[in-house]
Design an enzyme around this catalytic site. Structure first.
Site, PDB file in Angstrom:
ATOM      1  N   SER A  15     -82.185  97.260 -52.876  1.00 56.27           N
ATOM      2  CA  SER A  15     -82.929  98.128 -53.777  1.00 56.27           C
ATOM      3  C   SER A  15     -81.981  98.925 -54.674  1.00 56.27           C
ATOM      4  CB  SER A  15     -83.850  99.024 -52.957  1.00 56.27           C
ATOM      5  OG  SER A  15     -84.855  99.598 -53.744  1.00 56.27           O
TER       6      SER A  15
ATOM      7  N   ASP B 152     -92.821  91.521 -51.663  1.00 52.28           N
ATOM      8  CA  ASP B 152     -92.286  92.750 -52.233  1.00 52.28           C
ATOM      9  C   ASP B 152     -93.168  93.204 -53.388  1.00 52.28           C
ATOM     10  OD1 ASP B 152     -90.769  94.752 -53.474  1.00 52.28           O
ATOM     11  OD2 ASP B 152     -88.867  93.757 -53.033  1.00 52.28           O
TER      12      ASP B 152
ATOM     13  N   HIS C 228     -90.444  94.786 -49.201  1.00 53.98           N
ATOM     14  CA  HIS C 228     -89.261  95.456 -49.746  1.00 53.98           C
ATOM     15  C   HIS C 228     -88.517  96.107 -48.580  1.00 53.98           C
ATOM     16  CE1 HIS C 228     -87.181  96.930 -53.336  1.00 53.98           C
ATOM     17  NE2 HIS C 228     -87.024  98.088 -52.713  1.00 53.98           N
TER      18      HIS C 228
END
Length: 349
Positions: free
Chosen positions: A56, A144, A177
């Site tokens: 991320s 995600d 995610h």
């Protein structure tokens, strides 16, 4: 991670819950200052075996490190991130174009390639010749909903457009995610703290297998030494890098005993720093047992949450909260990293 999307733009008002959460993070960080740890030890490191990875915001940081120092960094793995320079120094752009944009607002890869070329020519990042032969892995989960698949794909496309690197993508795994592990962490189809998912897939093993020769057997468990160190010892000219006081480094026994080792730098995601999740990422993501098998020192730098500048989720700087030059060799977090790597025994600049 939804926690990354929840960074408020300058025009948004904070909720009472967000304020209390951020204040708790700041208080936790302040309380840890008495346990900052010692300075980093120096090792016999093979400079050609320096690589980076991240999840991320950590993926965005990893590509910034790679582009800035590709003459010294041999590869990068980006999990649920996007292309270098995506945010353009603007938080609102980061929250829209670089996370889950509308179709007509996806990252402009042509413009980002031109940006990288001009910066390389000016010397604010490494010459693009440094990308030659570098290994690039771009990974994105099909579940995600925080970072769009197209944003991660743009990261791979940018590397291909710049040329030189060996780019591989892994975009189809059924995971949210989160950082995937074999059997550690929360549900793989959810993005929740500590943002480590039990996915039946060894993400760290795959990352290090892609970035290094794949002939190593994994250890049953990590047998090296996970230590804290004083991050403030490596501040460039004493400038605040907006990091936590304490960082982590994993040291395989072979490296402690004098073997020649490589260096891997692993960047956590937003709200995945130690003040938020303890040692979950640095101890449980899966890097350490593979570091034993491959003779790799693993550096785990740590951010801190702040309101001024605006970073309540303790993200890495990929939109400019630390200054306009945040994603160049002049960025304070990149200069800090170069100092820390030099202390371990490898040059980034």
């Amino acid at each position: 991670m939804q926690h990354l999307r929840n960074i408020p733009a300058g025009s948004r008002q904070f909720s009472a819950l967000a304020l209390l959460t951020a204040m708790t993070l700041l208080m936790t960080s302040a309380c840890s200052r008495e346990q900052a740890g010692a300075d980093l030890p120096r090792f016999k490191l093979d400079a050609s075996r320096t690589t980076v990875s991240g999840l991320s915001s950590g993926a965005y940081m990893a590509t910034q490190v790679h582009m800035a120092f590709s003459d010294h960094v041999a590869g990068v793995a980006l999990l649920a991130g996007g292309p270098y320079g995506c945010a353009g120094g603007d938080l609102e752009t980061a929250l829209t174009r670089c996370l889950n944009p509308e179709a007509d607002k996806s990252p402009d890869v042509e413009a980002l390639a031109s940006l990288a070329k001009s910066r390389a020519a000016a010397g604010s990042i490494a010459s693009l010749d440094g990308l030659a032969g570098d290994k690039v892995l771009v990974m994105h989960g099909s579940l995600d909903t925080t970072v769009a698949a197209g944003v991660s794909a743009a990261g791979a496309e940018l590397y291909r457009k710049l040329g030189g690197a060996v780019v591989k993508t892994d975009m189809g795994r059924a995971m949210a995610h989160t950082f995937p592990t074999l059997a550690t962490g929360a549900r793989c189809d959810h993005s929740e703290s500590p943002y480590i998912g039990s996915c039946g897939f060894d993400g760290a093993g795959d990352i290090l297998g892609q970035l290094y020769a794949s002939d190593a057997d994994a250890a049953e468990a990590a047998t090296g030494d996970l230590r804290t160190f004083n991050q403030n010892a490596y501040l460039p000219e004493g400038e605040d890098a907006l990091l936590a006081d304490t960082g982590y480094v994993y040291i395989p026994k072979a490296c402690s005993d004098g073997a020649t080792c490589g260096l891997h730098i692993a960047f956590h995601g937003c709200q995945q720093n130690a003040a938020s999740v303890g040692e979950a990422f640095v101890a449980e993501a899966g890097y350490n047992r593979w570091a034993d098998a491959r003779h790799l020192v693993v550096l785990y730098p740590q951010t801190r949450a702040s309101y001024a500048p605006l970073n309540p989720k303790a993200c890495w700087d990929w939109w400019g909260y630390s200054g306009a030059d945040y994603d160049t060799r002049n960025g304070v977090q990149l200069r800090w990293l170069a100092n820390a790597a030099a202390a371990l025994g490898v040059a980034l600049k």
